[in-house]
Design an enzyme around this catalytic site. Structure first.
Site, short mmCIF file in Angstrom:
data_model
loop_
_atom_site.label_atom_id
_atom_site.label_comp_id
_atom_site.label_asym_id
_atom_site.label_seq_id
_atom_site.Cartn_x
_atom_site.Cartn_y
_atom_site.Cartn_z
N PRO A 29 -9.71 -9.03 -14.33
CA PRO A 29 -10.91 -8.84 -15.15
C PRO A 29 -10.73 -7.57 -16.00
O PRO A 29 -10.63 -6.47 -15.46
CB PRO A 29 -12.02 -8.67 -14.11
CG PRO A 29 -11.34 -8.24 -12.85
CD PRO A 29 -9.94 -8.77 -12.91
N LEU A 30 -10.68 -7.74 -17.31
CA LEU A 30 -10.36 -6.63 -18.22
C LEU A 30 -11.45 -6.48 -19.26
O LEU A 30 -11.65 -7.35 -20.12
CB LEU A 30 -9.03 -6.90 -18.94
CG LEU A 30 -7.78 -6.98 -18.05
CD1 LEU A 30 -6.62 -7.59 -18.84
CD2 LEU A 30 -7.42 -5.60 -17.54
N THR A 31 -12.17 -5.37 -19.21
CA THR A 31 -13.18 -5.09 -20.23
C THR A 31 -12.49 -4.93 -21.58
O THR A 31 -11.54 -4.17 -21.72
CB THR A 31 -13.95 -3.81 -19.85
OG1 THR A 31 -14.74 -4.10 -18.70
CG2 THR A 31 -14.85 -3.33 -20.98
N HIS A 181 -18.70 -8.16 -8.80
CA HIS A 181 -18.03 -6.87 -9.03
C HIS A 181 -18.66 -5.81 -8.12
O HIS A 181 -19.72 -5.29 -8.41
CB HIS A 181 -18.17 -6.47 -10.50
CG HIS A 181 -17.26 -5.36 -10.94
ND1 HIS A 181 -16.66 -4.49 -10.06
CD2 HIS A 181 -16.83 -4.98 -12.17
CE1 HIS A 181 -15.92 -3.61 -10.74
NE2 HIS A 181 -16.00 -3.91 -12.02
N HIS A 184 -15.28 0.11 -8.25
CA HIS A 184 -15.11 1.05 -9.37
C HIS A 184 -16.33 1.87 -9.77
O HIS A 184 -16.50 2.23 -10.93
CB HIS A 184 -14.57 0.28 -10.59
CG HIS A 184 -13.18 -0.22 -10.37
ND1 HIS A 184 -12.57 -1.11 -11.19
CD2 HIS A 184 -12.28 0.06 -9.39
CE1 HIS A 184 -11.34 -1.38 -10.74
NE2 HIS A 184 -11.15 -0.68 -9.64
N TYR A 186 -19.52 1.15 -9.90
CA TYR A 186 -20.67 0.52 -10.53
C TYR A 186 -21.76 0.27 -9.49
O TYR A 186 -21.70 0.80 -8.38
CB TYR A 186 -20.23 -0.74 -11.28
CG TYR A 186 -19.25 -0.39 -12.40
CD1 TYR A 186 -19.64 0.46 -13.44
CD2 TYR A 186 -17.93 -0.85 -12.38
CE1 TYR A 186 -18.75 0.82 -14.45
CE2 TYR A 186 -17.04 -0.48 -13.39
CZ TYR A 186 -17.45 0.36 -14.41
OH TYR A 186 -16.57 0.73 -15.39
N ARG A 233 -14.92 -8.36 -5.68
CA ARG A 233 -13.95 -7.30 -5.92
C ARG A 233 -14.47 -6.00 -5.31
O ARG A 233 -15.62 -5.62 -5.53
CB ARG A 233 -13.70 -7.10 -7.41
CG ARG A 233 -12.50 -6.18 -7.66
CD ARG A 233 -12.18 -5.97 -9.12
NE ARG A 233 -10.74 -5.88 -9.32
CZ ARG A 233 -10.17 -5.30 -10.36
NH1 ARG A 233 -10.90 -4.74 -11.31
NH2 ARG A 233 -8.85 -5.26 -10.47
N ARG A 273 -3.61 3.21 -3.91
CA ARG A 273 -2.86 4.12 -4.80
C ARG A 273 -3.57 4.29 -6.15
O ARG A 273 -3.24 5.20 -6.90
CB ARG A 273 -1.45 3.57 -5.03
CG ARG A 273 -1.42 2.22 -5.70
CD ARG A 273 -0.04 1.60 -5.66
NE ARG A 273 -0.04 0.24 -6.23
CZ ARG A 273 0.96 -0.60 -6.10
NH1 ARG A 273 2.03 -0.27 -5.40
NH2 ARG A 273 0.89 -1.81 -6.64
N ALA A 301 -4.88 -5.93 -6.34
CA ALA A 301 -4.76 -5.45 -7.72
C ALA A 301 -4.39 -3.98 -7.70
O ALA A 301 -4.67 -3.27 -6.73
CB ALA A 301 -6.10 -5.61 -8.45
N GLY A 324 -3.19 -6.65 -14.87
CA GLY A 324 -4.10 -6.30 -15.95
C GLY A 324 -3.38 -5.99 -17.24
O GLY A 324 -3.20 -6.84 -18.10
#
Length: 370
Positions: A29-31, A181, A184, A186, A233, A273, A301, A324
């Site tokens: 999933p790439l913004t 989601h 990250h 959010y 995710r 990592r 990922a 990604g």
């Protein structure tokens, strides 16, 4: 020297629930910030279909679930009729090439400012603690965040419902499933992580309480679309947007053990990592304990290349591997892996521009006639 394509672990078939995948290379999933006015655009048809192979799994860019969910310009939504209709030809194009397509549904929480919010209100979050200004995704501009408003306990069911409606809309648009989601920094992560969550109600404090919001969303979405169409995710180890946790291993294990009760299709987890966006760091931790504890498909990922992805599959660290930046720059990435062909270099400065072609659909294929 060269590995035979038939033995390349990343290119072996995999049964993802009811979906027959021909390989294990997944589009992350790439913004991309090219959905003008929060509506997916026709140029996304080409972008996603370029990256589709028969039996390949693709995950959409993060997609706003409601009018309060936005934190970046021109991200797509899936809460209006117009948005649902705009997704349909994109999904159809992926299906026409035999791809499996999941929509990632998203609320940014406090990673926003009042300019993105209805009537200029404060963004919502688990907390009222503000984020410090950050260097923007382009590496130049400084992003300012409006101090958030802490959600009242009685407002939380409405947010759960927004995720549910987004999932229903994704089904109507033709998607094969949804990915919640929860990573990250959010909104969901703002509840999960003890560095952010300072609540004193049933959504804060203990591990169980901090995970309650995420699991209520999972349960509601499963009830709406079926467990076999739901993934999530998570990034327990990451510290994006000031959202670290004092015990990420316990958090990750609690989550996957809880997710097992709902029988969801997959758990998509970000490698330890990847502490900060796009940068690998040496790390003693691993996802293996979560992988072993989770009953469904485990997707990893974070900084993978061809060799590392193959090794992860061989060693049983993951079933599927998400790529990604490499997939962004190489629309025929599975083919290039098969041939061990050289890869196009990604161009960071065009990741988030609004141009409908540049840095979006203009990366060359190995066979330029493709």
């Amino acid at each position: 020297m060269g590995e035979q394509a038939s033995t390349l672990p990343l290119l072996t078939p995999y049964k993802l629930g009811k979906f027959d995948l021909s390989h294990r290379v997944v589009l992350a999933p790439l913004t991309r910030q090219r959905s003008y006015g929060n509506v997916p655009q026709p140029h996304a048809i080409l972008y996603y279909s370029q990256r589709t192979s028969k039996g390949g799994l693709l995950i959409t860019e993060a997609t706003d679930i409601s009018k309060t969910a936005q934190g970046y310009i021109d991200t797509p939504g899936i809460w209006t009729r117009e948005q649902v209709e705009a997704w349909k030809p994109i999904v159809s194009a992926v299906h026409a090439k035999g791809g499996v397509f999941f929509c990632q549904i998203w609320h940014v929480g406090r990673v926003s400012n009042s300019g993105f919010q209805p009537d200029g209100q404060a963004p919502i979050s688990s907390t009222d603690k503000a984020l410090k200004p950050q260097i923007g995704s382009n590496g130049i501009d400084v992003e300012e965040f409006t101090p958030p408003r802490r959600l009242r306990t009685d407002e939380i069911p409405q947010i759960v419902n927004d995720f549910t409606l987004a999932a229903r809309n994704a089904m109507e648009a033709g998607f094969d499933g949804v990915e919640i989601h929860g990573a990250h920094g959010y909104l969901i992560d703002q509840f999960l992580k003890d560095e952010v969550n300072d609540r004193t109600d049933q959504y804060g404090g203990s591990l169980e309480n901090r995970c309650r919001f995420a699991l209520e969303i999972v349960e509601a979405v499963v009830n709406e679309v079926g467990a076999d169409r739901v993934g999530i995710r998570l990034s327990p180890f990451a510290n994006y947007m000031e959202s670290g946790d004092s015990n990420p291993m316990d958090l990750g294990l609690y989550l996957v053990n809880s997710l097992n009760k709902y029988g969801i299709l997959y758990c998509h987890m970000v490698e330890p990592r990847m502490k900060t966006l796009g940068e690998k760091s040496e790390c003693p931790h691993s996802l293996v304990p979560m992988r072993k504890a989770f009953n469904g498909t485990f997707i990893a990922a974070g900084g993978f290349d061809r060799e590392d992805g193959n090794n992860a599959v061989v060693e049983g660290r993951a079933d599927l591997i998400v790529f990604g930046r490499l997939f962004l720059a190489n629309p025929d990435l599975p083919k290039r892996f098969e041939l061990n062909a050289p890869l196009n270099k990604y161009i960071r400065k065009t990741f988030y521009i609004s141009d409908p072609v540049l840095g979006y659909t203009d990366y060359p294929f190995l066979d330029s006639s493709a």
